[in-house]
Design a protein around this motif. Structure first.
Motif, short mmCIF file in Angstrom:
data_model
loop_
_atom_site.label_atom_id
_atom_site.label_comp_id
_atom_site.label_asym_id
_atom_site.label_seq_id
_atom_site.Cartn_x
_atom_site.Cartn_y
_atom_site.Cartn_z
N VAL A 67 21.05 69.83 54.91
CA VAL A 67 21.39 70.63 53.89
C VAL A 67 22.44 70.11 52.53
N THR A 68 22.34 69.90 51.67
CA THR A 68 23.68 70.40 50.25
C THR A 68 24.09 71.11 50.54
N GLY A 69 25.48 72.37 50.21
CA GLY A 69 25.36 73.66 49.38
C GLY A 69 24.73 73.70 47.61
N GLY A 70 24.57 71.99 47.42
CA GLY A 70 23.14 72.64 46.14
C GLY A 70 22.27 73.58 46.36
N GLU A 71 21.36 72.60 47.73
CA GLU A 71 20.26 73.60 48.12
C GLU A 71 20.28 74.89 48.67
N VAL A 72 21.81 74.58 49.18
CA VAL A 72 21.96 76.26 49.47
C VAL A 72 21.47 76.69 48.35
N MET A 100 28.32 78.93 38.55
CA MET A 100 29.10 78.29 37.86
C MET A 100 29.77 77.55 39.34
N SER A 101 30.21 75.87 38.92
CA SER A 101 30.56 75.57 40.05
C SER A 101 32.41 75.55 40.04
N GLN A 102 32.63 75.13 40.43
CA GLN A 102 33.99 74.74 40.44
C GLN A 102 34.75 73.90 41.34
N ILE A 103 36.07 73.30 40.46
CA ILE A 103 36.99 72.19 41.48
C ILE A 103 36.94 72.62 43.03
N ALA A 104 37.65 71.25 43.46
CA ALA A 104 37.32 71.02 44.95
C ALA A 104 38.46 72.21 44.75
N GLY A 123 33.59 80.82 49.80
CA GLY A 123 34.54 80.05 50.74
C GLY A 123 34.07 78.78 51.37
N GLY A 124 32.82 78.75 51.45
CA GLY A 124 32.02 77.36 52.09
C GLY A 124 30.45 77.24 52.05
N ILE A 125 30.25 76.32 52.32
CA ILE A 125 28.52 75.91 52.53
C ILE A 125 27.35 77.29 52.78
N GLU A 126 28.40 77.59 54.27
CA GLU A 126 27.74 78.84 55.23
C GLU A 126 28.26 79.81 54.81
N VAL A 140 28.36 83.74 40.98
CA VAL A 140 28.77 83.26 41.83
C VAL A 140 29.44 81.66 41.54
N GLU A 141 30.26 81.14 42.34
CA GLU A 141 31.84 80.65 41.70
C GLU A 141 31.44 79.31 43.13
N VAL A 142 31.01 78.06 42.84
CA VAL A 142 30.80 77.42 44.32
C VAL A 142 31.70 76.22 43.64
N CYS A 143 32.72 75.73 44.58
CA CYS A 143 34.09 74.44 44.50
C CYS A 143 32.33 73.61 44.48
N THR A 144 32.65 72.41 43.93
CA THR A 144 32.06 71.04 43.85
C THR A 144 32.20 70.51 45.24
N ASP A 145 33.04 70.37 46.16
CA ASP A 145 32.97 69.37 47.25
C ASP A 145 31.94 70.63 48.35
N HIS A 146 31.87 71.95 48.33
CA HIS A 146 30.96 72.84 48.91
C HIS A 146 29.72 72.60 48.61
N LEU A 147 29.60 72.54 47.21
CA LEU A 147 28.01 71.77 46.86
C LEU A 147 26.97 70.54 47.45
#
Ligand SMILES: Cc1ncc(C[n+]2csc(CCOP(=O)(O)OP(=O)(O)O)c2C)c(N)n1
Length: 559
Positions: free
Chosen positions: A4-9, A100-104, A136-139, A162-169
């Motif tokens: 699964v991707t972070g986006g899916e999580v 919201m997203s965040q940069i890498a 802090g990460g996908i998990e 909640v903010e999630v970095c784009t690489d984690h998404l």
């Protein structure tokens, strides 16, 4: 193993928390969430034309359903665009979650010049969110989102983020490695301290002239049934703040029907020996800038300990959820039933206040009467910051909880987008937005959202070609030096039709009722434009401070 991707999580965790609709506007960093939404069409996404609207729509959805409203925004400018709306939800205690997203993650807060790089994005929003955090990460995503819901719902409802970095998404993990949080929907609510409940029940039972003051907390906590039962047991009259409107039906025998600051009601406060206030902070607008004199004893129920005794000294504070605390009080009162209401005929008092308004503003009240008589009893009315709204906030009869939406924060531009969100939350109800030409122009492009997603609301546009209320204030305080308050408006009819929607143009308030009825029966969003200048609102409860040294004078403008 399925990945699964972070986006899916994100999307699956939202679903696990009961979310089936979100409002948003994509951006490069958030696209993995959108890819997950693509794969999960059971979560509807309403794509708006400005992020501020996404947050207003989430606010409207939350106010009418009592469930959290969720909006999705991209990094930096996209997220920042929500600020006025998030501030409104914060001020009015509305549960809105912004993802919201965040940069890498390896670039965050390094000021290297990455696209959309925000400076301390969480810090930027801290003042207008109850809680916000980065996963802090996908998990980490399920637990952080869960905490956002818990914080928002368990005590005083206010926005979270909640903010999630784009690489984690965009990153992928083994689905089984994700510590999914699948909560039951009910978060525990706080009950009041039993010994204090007993004490309060005793005081209420022995009071000679109790009054109940219902604030927005009653609507937020779904406490209206308990409120009415308690009022009936005590035979106590109920006054309602603007946010508390509808907590007791306007035509209930114990509903005073008007806001506590109405001058006609001041003698009531003076004769009362005990006020039970529920879910209110005694804000400036409800207390004539804290000049309203309250009864000698005050029992205050609030979920937020910080509110008890803050603006008026409380004799007794019950800290807890309004619904639970009122239920506890009812139980503690047992079979106690007061014989009759000490006010006598509350309905007569109500008509007296209604009469005062009719005398002060016959034109204005005729328009508001037309609206009230045309819409259904449970229609949802969403008010922008326009003169009709100031009259309505003081005088409009409201029969059902959560049907009078008004930005306590005073936010211009709130009405139309919030009405769209309310309609998404309550598709079977009539939703009418009352807005001025100034306020409507904050969110005109959302006509496109209404058309694209078939969101059918009625817009009552009162057009006075300017910022009418500011002209009133320039009359009073600045010798009628009208400046920056006249508006060159577009042709609202052609504009509405350009979006494929319907416009009904009137020549004045005559014919408003039939036009409104036609709009309500239409199969698409309809703008009813009424060229009309409302008079200066009467009983203005909280005049802005006068500029030093300037005597109050009557200007040459209309009053
Ligand atoms: C976000 C925001 N900006 C500015 C204001 C100040 N403001 C309050 S009412 C108003 C004018 C509203 O004009 P309009 O919507 O046409 O309604 P009218 O007063 O003419 O009835 C303005 C500019 C505000 N309350 N909120």
């Amino acid at each position: 193993m399925p990945e699964v991707t972070g986006g899916e999580v994100v999307v699956r965790t939202l679903q696990a928390h009961g979310v089936d609709v979100v409002f948003g506007l994509p951006g490069v960093h958030a696209l993995a969430i959108y890819d997950a939404l693509y794969a999960h069409p059971e979560v509807h996404h309403i794509a708006v034309r400005h992020e501020q609207t996404a947050a207003y729509m989430a606010d409207g959805y939350a106010r009418v359903t009592g469930r959290p409203g969720v909006c999705i925004t991209t990094t930096g400018p996209g997220a920042a665009n929500t600020a006025a709306a998030m501030g409104t939800s914060y001020f009015d205690s509305v549960p809105v979650l912004n993802v919201m997203s965040q940069i890498a993650s390896n670039l965050v807060d390094r000021d290297k010049g990455a696209l959309h790089e925000p400076k301390d994005q969480l810090g930027f929003f801290r003042a207008i969110t109850k809680w916000n955090a980065r996963a802090g990460g996908i998990e980490d995503i399920p637990a952080v989102l869960h905490e956002a819901f818990r914080t928002m719902l368990v005590e005083r409802p206010r926005p979270t983020q909640v903010e999630v970095c784009t690489d984690h998404l965009a990153g992928k993990v083994d689905s089984e490695a994700v510590p999914w949080v699948m909560p039951s929907q009910s978060f525990p609510r706080r009950a009041a301290e039993p010994a204090l409940v007993e004490e309060a029940a005793h005081a209420l039972a022995s009071a000679e002239a109790p009054i109940i003051w219902a604030g927005g907390g009653v609507n937020r906590a779904s406490a209206w049934e308990e409120l009415v039962r308690l009022a009936e047991a005590l035979q106590a009259p109920v006054v309602t703040t603007v946010q508390g409107l509808g907590a007791i039906p306007y035509d209930h025998p114990l509903a005073v029907g008007y806001r506590p600051y109405d001058r006609t009601l001041t003698p009531l406060m003076e004769r009362s020996d005990l006020l039970l206030a529920v879910g209110t902070r005694f804000a400036a607008g409800q207390t004539a800038n804290w000049n309203l004199k309250l009864p000698a004893r005050l029992i205050q129920i609030d979920i937020d300990e910080g509110e008890v005794g803050k603006n008026y000294p409380a004799t007794l504070g019950l800290i807890g959820d309004a619904r639970l605390a009122l239920g506890q009080l009812l139980e503690a009162l047992g079979s106690h039933r007061a014989a009759a209401c000490w006010v006598g005929d509350v309905a007569a008092l109500r008509s007296q206040v209604a009469g005062n308004f009719k005398t002060a503003g016959p034109r204005e009240m005729a328009v508001l009467d037309d609206i009230r008589q045309t819409v259904e009893r449970d229609a949802i009315l969403v008010w922008d910051q326009t003169k009709p709204a100031y009259w309505a906030a003081r005088s409009f009869p409201v029969y059902e909880p959560r049907t009078f939406l008004y930005p306590g924060y005073g936010t211009l531009g709130y009405g139309f987008p919030t009405a769209l969100g309310a309609k998404v939350g309550m598709p079977d109800r009539q939703v009418v937005c009352i807005v001025g030409d100034g306020g409507f122009q904050y969110a005109l492009p959302e006509l496109a959202t209404a058309a694209q997603f078939g969101i059918n609301v009625t817009v009552l546009l009162f057009n006075d070609s300017g910022y009418g209320i500011l002209k009133v204030l320039q009359d009073i305080d600045f010798q009628s030096h009208y400046y920056a308050v006249d508006l060159l408006n577009p042709d609202f009819g052609r504009l509405t039709e350009a979006y494929g929607l319907t416009h009904i143009g009137l020549k004045g308030p005559e014919g408003l009722g039939p036009a409104l009825r036609r709009a309500l029966e239409s199969d698409r969003t309809t703008v009813v434009e009424v060229p009309m200048e409302f008079g200066r609102p009467m009983a203005w409860p909280s005049p802005p401070p006068r500029p030093a040294g300037r005597p109050r004078r009557r200007g040459r403008g209309r009053s």
